[in-house]
Design an enzyme around this catalytic site. Structure first.
Site, PDB file in Angstrom:
ATOM      1  N   THR A 123       0.818  -1.218   0.000  1.00  0.00           N
ATOM      2  CA  THR A 123       0.000   0.000   0.000  1.00  0.00           C
ATOM      3  C   THR A 123       0.852   1.270   0.000  1.00  0.00           C
ATOM      4  OG1 THR A 123      -1.522   1.282   1.399  1.00  0.00           O
ATOM      5  CG2 THR A 123      -0.122  -0.302   2.527  1.00  0.00           C
ATOM      6  N   ASP A 124       0.298   2.343  -0.540  1.00  0.00           N
ATOM      7  CA  ASP A 124       1.001   3.636  -0.483  1.00  0.00           C
ATOM      8  C   ASP A 124       1.156   4.129   0.960  1.00  0.00           C
ATOM      9  OD1 ASP A 124      -1.654   4.386   0.022  1.00  0.00           O
ATOM     10  OD2 ASP A 124      -1.760   5.876  -1.588  1.00  0.00           O
ATOM     11  N   GLU A 125       0.369   3.531   1.882  1.00  0.00           N
ATOM     12  CA  GLU A 125       0.430   4.009   3.266  1.00  0.00           C
ATOM     13  C   GLU A 125       1.758   3.688   3.941  1.00  0.00           C
ATOM     14  OE1 GLU A 125      -3.021   3.623   5.662  1.00  0.00           O
ATOM     15  OE2 GLU A 125      -4.384   4.021   4.007  1.00  0.00           O
ATOM     16  N   TYR A 147      -2.084  -0.247  11.025  1.00  0.00           N
ATOM     17  CA  TYR A 147      -2.268  -0.942   9.741  1.00  0.00           C
ATOM     18  C   TYR A 147      -1.041  -0.777   8.854  1.00  0.00           C
ATOM     19  CZ  TYR A 147      -3.496  -1.397   4.806  1.00  0.00           C
ATOM     20  OH  TYR A 147      -3.473  -1.708   3.464  1.00  0.00           O
ATOM     21  N   LYS A 151       1.724  -3.530   7.370  1.00  0.00           N
ATOM     22  CA  LYS A 151       2.039  -3.751   5.949  1.00  0.00           C
ATOM     23  C   LYS A 151       3.537  -3.524   5.699  1.00  0.00           C
ATOM     24  CE  LYS A 151      -0.477  -4.580   3.041  1.00  0.00           C
ATOM     25  NZ  LYS A 151      -0.993  -5.885   2.520  1.00  0.00           N
ATOM     26  N   ASP A 269     -11.942  13.344  14.424  1.00  0.00           N
ATOM     27  CA  ASP A 269     -10.943  12.913  13.449  1.00  0.00           C
ATOM     28  C   ASP A 269     -10.375  11.535  13.808  1.00  0.00           C
ATOM     29  OD1 ASP A 269      -9.417  13.081  11.180  1.00  0.00           O
ATOM     30  OD2 ASP A 269      -8.187  14.774  11.853  1.00  0.00           O
ATOM     31  N   HIS A 273      -4.411  10.674  11.847  1.00  0.00           N
ATOM     32  CA  HIS A 273      -4.912  10.680  10.458  1.00  0.00           C
ATOM     33  C   HIS A 273      -3.874  11.214   9.474  1.00  0.00           C
ATOM     34  CE1 HIS A 273      -8.738  11.741   7.896  1.00  0.00           C
ATOM     35  NE2 HIS A 273      -7.869  11.000   7.227  1.00  0.00           N
TER      36      HIS A 273
HETATM   37  P1  NAD Z   1     -10.292  -6.724   2.010  1.00  0.00           P
HETATM   38  O1  NAD Z   1     -10.299  -6.433   3.469  1.00  0.00           O
HETATM   39  O2  NAD Z   1     -11.486  -6.449   1.191  1.00  0.00           O
HETATM   40  O3  NAD Z   1      -9.946  -8.269   1.787  1.00  0.00           O
HETATM   41  C1  NAD Z   1      -8.989  -8.957   2.532  1.00  0.00           C
HETATM   42  C2  NAD Z   1      -9.224 -10.451   2.316  1.00  0.00           C
HETATM   43  O4  NAD Z   1      -8.216 -11.176   3.032  1.00  0.00           O
HETATM   44  C3  NAD Z   1     -10.575 -10.941   2.838  1.00  0.00           C
HETATM   45  O5  NAD Z   1     -11.193 -11.789   1.896  1.00  0.00           O
HETATM   46  C4  NAD Z   1     -10.213 -11.696   4.109  1.00  0.00           C
HETATM   47  O6  NAD Z   1     -11.133 -12.745   4.405  1.00  0.00           O
HETATM   48  C5  NAD Z   1      -8.833 -12.232   3.764  1.00  0.00           C
HETATM   49  N1  NAD Z   1      -8.014 -12.512   4.930  1.00  0.00           N
HETATM   50  C6  NAD Z   1      -7.810 -11.702   6.015  1.00  0.00           C
HETATM   51  N2  NAD Z   1      -6.988 -12.314   6.885  1.00  0.00           N
HETATM   52  C7  NAD Z   1      -6.660 -13.519   6.342  1.00  0.00           C
HETATM   53  C8  NAD Z   1      -5.839 -14.589   6.760  1.00  0.00           C
HETATM   54  N3  NAD Z   1      -5.178 -14.558   7.940  1.00  0.00           N
HETATM   55  N4  NAD Z   1      -5.725 -15.671   5.970  1.00  0.00           N
HETATM   56  C9  NAD Z   1      -6.394 -15.731   4.780  1.00  0.00           C
HETATM   57  N5  NAD Z   1      -7.202 -14.754   4.338  1.00  0.00           N
HETATM   58  C10 NAD Z   1      -7.326 -13.649   5.104  1.00  0.00           C
HETATM   59  O7  NAD Z   1      -9.008  -6.001   1.437  1.00  0.00           O
HETATM   60  P2  NAD Z   1      -8.773  -5.266   0.043  1.00  0.00           P
HETATM   61  O8  NAD Z   1      -9.235  -3.881   0.149  1.00  0.00           O
HETATM   62  O9  NAD Z   1      -9.260  -6.137  -1.047  1.00  0.00           O
HETATM   63  O10 NAD Z   1      -7.180  -5.244   0.036  1.00  0.00           O
HETATM   64  C11 NAD Z   1      -6.446  -6.358  -0.485  1.00  0.00           C
HETATM   65  C12 NAD Z   1      -4.969  -6.099  -0.304  1.00  0.00           C
HETATM   66  O11 NAD Z   1      -4.621  -4.886  -0.951  1.00  0.00           O
HETATM   67  C13 NAD Z   1      -4.549  -5.928   1.153  1.00  0.00           C
HETATM   68  O12 NAD Z   1      -3.291  -6.550   1.301  1.00  0.00           O
HETATM   69  C14 NAD Z   1      -4.433  -4.425   1.333  1.00  0.00           C
HETATM   70  O13 NAD Z   1      -3.469  -4.115   2.313  1.00  0.00           O
HETATM   71  C15 NAD Z   1      -3.980  -4.021  -0.043  1.00  0.00           C
HETATM   72  N6  NAD Z   1      -4.379  -2.668  -0.473  1.00  0.00           N
HETATM   73  C16 NAD Z   1      -5.671  -2.251  -0.364  1.00  0.00           C
HETATM   74  C17 NAD Z   1      -6.031  -0.996  -0.835  1.00  0.00           C
HETATM   75  C18 NAD Z   1      -7.452  -0.476  -0.714  1.00  0.00           C
HETATM   76  O14 NAD Z   1      -7.652   0.726  -0.886  1.00  0.00           O
HETATM   77  N7  NAD Z   1      -8.451  -1.303  -0.451  1.00  0.00           N
HETATM   78  C19 NAD Z   1      -5.072  -0.166  -1.420  1.00  0.00           C
HETATM   79  C20 NAD Z   1      -3.749  -0.624  -1.501  1.00  0.00           C
HETATM   80  C21 NAD Z   1      -3.422  -1.885  -1.044  1.00  0.00           C
HETATM   81  O1  DAU Z   2      -4.143   4.207   0.428  1.00  0.00           O
HETATM   82  C1  DAU Z   2      -4.301   2.814   0.430  1.00  0.00           C
HETATM   83  C2  DAU Z   2      -5.143   2.390   1.587  1.00  0.00           C
HETATM   84  O2  DAU Z   2      -6.445   2.939   1.333  1.00  0.00           O
HETATM   85  C3  DAU Z   2      -5.216   0.891   1.764  1.00  0.00           C
HETATM   86  O3  DAU Z   2      -3.937   0.391   2.061  1.00  0.00           O
HETATM   87  C4  DAU Z   2      -6.213   0.512   2.856  1.00  0.00           C
HETATM   88  O4  DAU Z   2      -6.352  -0.895   2.925  1.00  0.00           O
HETATM   89  C5  DAU Z   2      -7.546   1.132   2.527  1.00  0.00           C
HETATM   90  O5  DAU Z   2      -8.461   0.884   3.576  1.00  0.00           O
HETATM   91  C6  DAU Z   2      -7.403   2.627   2.309  1.00  0.00           C
HETATM   92  O6  DAU Z   2      -7.051   3.273   3.550  1.00  0.00           O
HETATM   93  P1  DAU Z   2      -7.664   4.710   3.957  1.00  0.00           P
HETATM   94  O7  DAU Z   2      -7.510   4.906   5.398  1.00  0.00           O
HETATM   95  O8  DAU Z   2      -7.181   5.767   3.035  1.00  0.00           O
HETATM   96  O9  DAU Z   2      -9.211   4.416   3.546  1.00  0.00           O
HETATM   97  P2  DAU Z   2     -10.583   4.845   4.234  1.00  0.00           P
HETATM   98  O10 DAU Z   2     -11.648   4.592   3.240  1.00  0.00           O
HETATM   99  O11 DAU Z   2     -10.713   4.242   5.591  1.00  0.00           O
HETATM  100  O12 DAU Z   2     -10.405   6.416   4.414  1.00  0.00           O
HETATM  101  C7  DAU Z   2     -10.214   7.247   3.284  1.00  0.00           C
HETATM  102  C8  DAU Z   2     -10.233   8.707   3.740  1.00  0.00           C
HETATM  103  O13 DAU Z   2     -11.553   9.026   4.166  1.00  0.00           O
HETATM  104  C9  DAU Z   2      -9.347   8.989   4.917  1.00  0.00           C
HETATM  105  O14 DAU Z   2      -8.821  10.306   4.803  1.00  0.00           O
HETATM  106  C10 DAU Z   2     -10.274   8.922   6.114  1.00  0.00           C
HETATM  107  C11 DAU Z   2     -11.570   9.417   5.535  1.00  0.00           C
HETATM  108  N1  DAU Z   2     -12.802   8.850   6.140  1.00  0.00           N
HETATM  109  C12 DAU Z   2     -12.912   7.501   6.207  1.00  0.00           C
HETATM  110  C13 DAU Z   2     -14.034   6.912   6.751  1.00  0.00           C
HETATM  111  C14 DAU Z   2     -14.163   5.408   6.858  1.00  0.00           C
HETATM  112  C15 DAU Z   2     -13.820   9.672   6.578  1.00  0.00           C
HETATM  113  O15 DAU Z   2     -13.732  10.906   6.482  1.00  0.00           O
HETATM  114  N2  DAU Z   2     -14.938   9.093   7.111  1.00  0.00           N
HETATM  115  C16 DAU Z   2     -15.078   7.760   7.234  1.00  0.00           C
HETATM  116  O16 DAU Z   2     -16.126   7.297   7.756  1.00  0.00           O
END
Ligand code: NAD
Ligand code: DAU
Length: 338
Positions: A123-125, A147, A151, A269, A273
């Site tokens: 992730t970019d985080e 989180y 990662k 907040d 954040h």
């Molecule tokens: P998600 O939470 O939707 O899915 C995660 C999946 O992993 C689920 O199906 C869950 O059941 C499974 N899982 C969790 N723990 C497990 C374990 N111990 N063993 C086997 N399976 C397990 O997540 P997502 O948003 O699809 O993200 C997928 C990947 O991409 C993650 O590694 C996340 O860090 C990364 N990522 C997500 C985002 C985003 O914005 N969603 C952005 C960048 C990177």
């Molecule tokens: O940038 C990549 C990441 O993006 C991934 O690695 C994570 O798995 C994914 O969850 C996501 O993380 P963020 O923290 O950026 O996503 P989230 O949707 O939780 O929040 C996005 C922005 O919105 C952040 O600035 C917080 C804000 N927010 C979020 C929620 C859930 C709100 O203002 N209100 C909310 O209720």
């Protein structure tokens, strides 16, 4: 290619599985997924009867099971993770188990079986908050939330294996991803589903935190590009190149659904954040990848998908979801379950 896709029942993983089986007729996919609250077998309904597909329920921390599965595949693509920042602030332990130890278990099995590729979806985080400019792949990892630290911990294990054993791992660092099948706790699906039900849209702090929203198909194609064209040992950023703050997300969702601005509600907040992330994706562009879906087009598509698929998300917004919601947003937002 025979792929083991961990976390393939989640949001981005399931998109990657559907895409792989659609675009590569010679490939097969085994999904290993624990089916946590975020995992959903229904995300894989469209490939369930494909003879090239198999689903296994299990934990990536289970070395015996992972070892058996790794023996029969060419590559592991690791999507499995605890992925929600707010949940990590409440209970970091499971994040460390899955995102750090689980990554080690997968990597160790891949190495034992002589795999020539391993893809870690990161992730970019991991770069931490970036107030100016763009993160490039060589920048230091400076995670700030439990989180992102978990990662980054997974990535550091990978770096150690690369250095010590020439382990052929590729790491992708994607930006905030949205689209169909996203569990409705992240900002975009939460705001869409709340707005549909005329519930408040909880905006953290002043709503000025910026994210680079990436449509899920573009993210999955980016990971596929890194897997098939990337160099072992390299990291690849995957970003859309946009900057959108929380207020704009809320306004866009409300406009697309024809709902009133009064549904916006500013709440406490998020702890620690991160104000901004921004990626330079030049390296992956060099392999031919480009984001193809603008934020305007992607969010319109996503809103329409959630409107048309209430049967998918309504059951998810119950029970455990509401318990977390009450705790996370308390006391700022009205939260009674329907
Ligand atoms: P998600 O939470 O939707 O899915 C995660 C999946 O992993 C689920 O199906 C869950 O059941 C499974 N899982 C969790 N723990 C497990 C374990 N111990 N063993 C086997 N399976 C397990 O997540 P997502 O948003 O699809 O993200 C997928 C990947 O991409 C993650 O590694 C996340 O860090 C990364 N990522 C997500 C985002 C985003 O914005 N969603 C952005 C960048 C990177
Ligand atoms: O940038 C990549 C990441 O993006 C991934 O690695 C994570 O798995 C994914 O969850 C996501 O993380 P963020 O923290 O950026 O996503 P989230 O949707 O939780 O929040 C996005 C922005 O919105 C952040 O600035 C917080 C804000 N927010 C979020 C929620 C859930 C709100 O203002 N209100 C909310 O209720």
């Amino acid at each position: 290619m025979r792929l083991l896709v961990t976390g393939g029942a989640g949001f981005i993983g399931s998109e990657f599985v559907r895409m792989t089986l659609r675009d590569y007729p010679g490939d097969s996919v085994v999904v290993l997924d624990k089916l946590t609250y975020a995992g959903n077998e229904r995300n894989l309904d469209s490939v369930r009867t494909d003879p090239r597909f198999r689903f296994v329920r299990g934990d990536i921390c289970d070395a015996a099971m992972v070892g058996e599965l790794a023996a029969d595949v060419d590559v592991i693509v690791n999507f499995a993770a605890e992925s929600h920042v707010d949940r990590s602030l409440e209970a970091p332990g499971q994040f460390i188990l899955t995102d750090v130890f689980g990554t080690f278990v997968l990597m160790d099995a891949a190495r034992a079986h002589g795999h020539q590729r391993f893809v870690q979806v990161s992730t970019d985080e991991v770069y931490g908050e970036v107030n100016h400019g763009l993160s490039v792949e060589g920048d230091p990892l400076q995670p700030r939330s439990p989180y992102s630290a978990s990662k980054a911990g997974g990535e550091l294990q990978i770096q150690a294996y690369r250095t010590s054993y020439a382990f052929p791992a590729i790491v992708t660092r994607g930006s905030n991803t949205y689209g169909p099948f996203q569990y409705p706790e992240k900002i975009i699906p939460l705001f869409i589903t709340n707005a549909i039900d005329d519930r408040p849209l909880p905006i953290y702090g002043d709503g000025g935190a910026v994210r680079d929203y990436l449509f899920v198909e573009d993210h999955a194609r980016g990971i596929d590009c890194a897997l098939r064209k990337g160099a072992a040992g390299m990291d690849y950023n995957i970003g859309a190149g946009g900057e959108t703050d929380g207020i704009t997300v809320a306004d866009t969702v409300l406009r697309l659904l024809g709902k009133p601005s009064s549904l916006k509600q500013f709440v406490r907040d998020r702890l620690g954040h991160d104000r901004r992330y921004a990626l330079d994706s030049t390296r992956l562009s060099g392999l031919g990848w480009r984001p193809t879906v603008s934020f305007e087009a992607g969010i319109a598509h996503t809103v329409a998908w959630f409107v048309e698929h209430e049967e998918w998300w309504r059951p998810l917004k119950s029970g455990e979801f509401w318990e977390f919601y009450q705790r996370n947003y308390k006391p700022a937002v009205e939260t009674p379950a329907p």
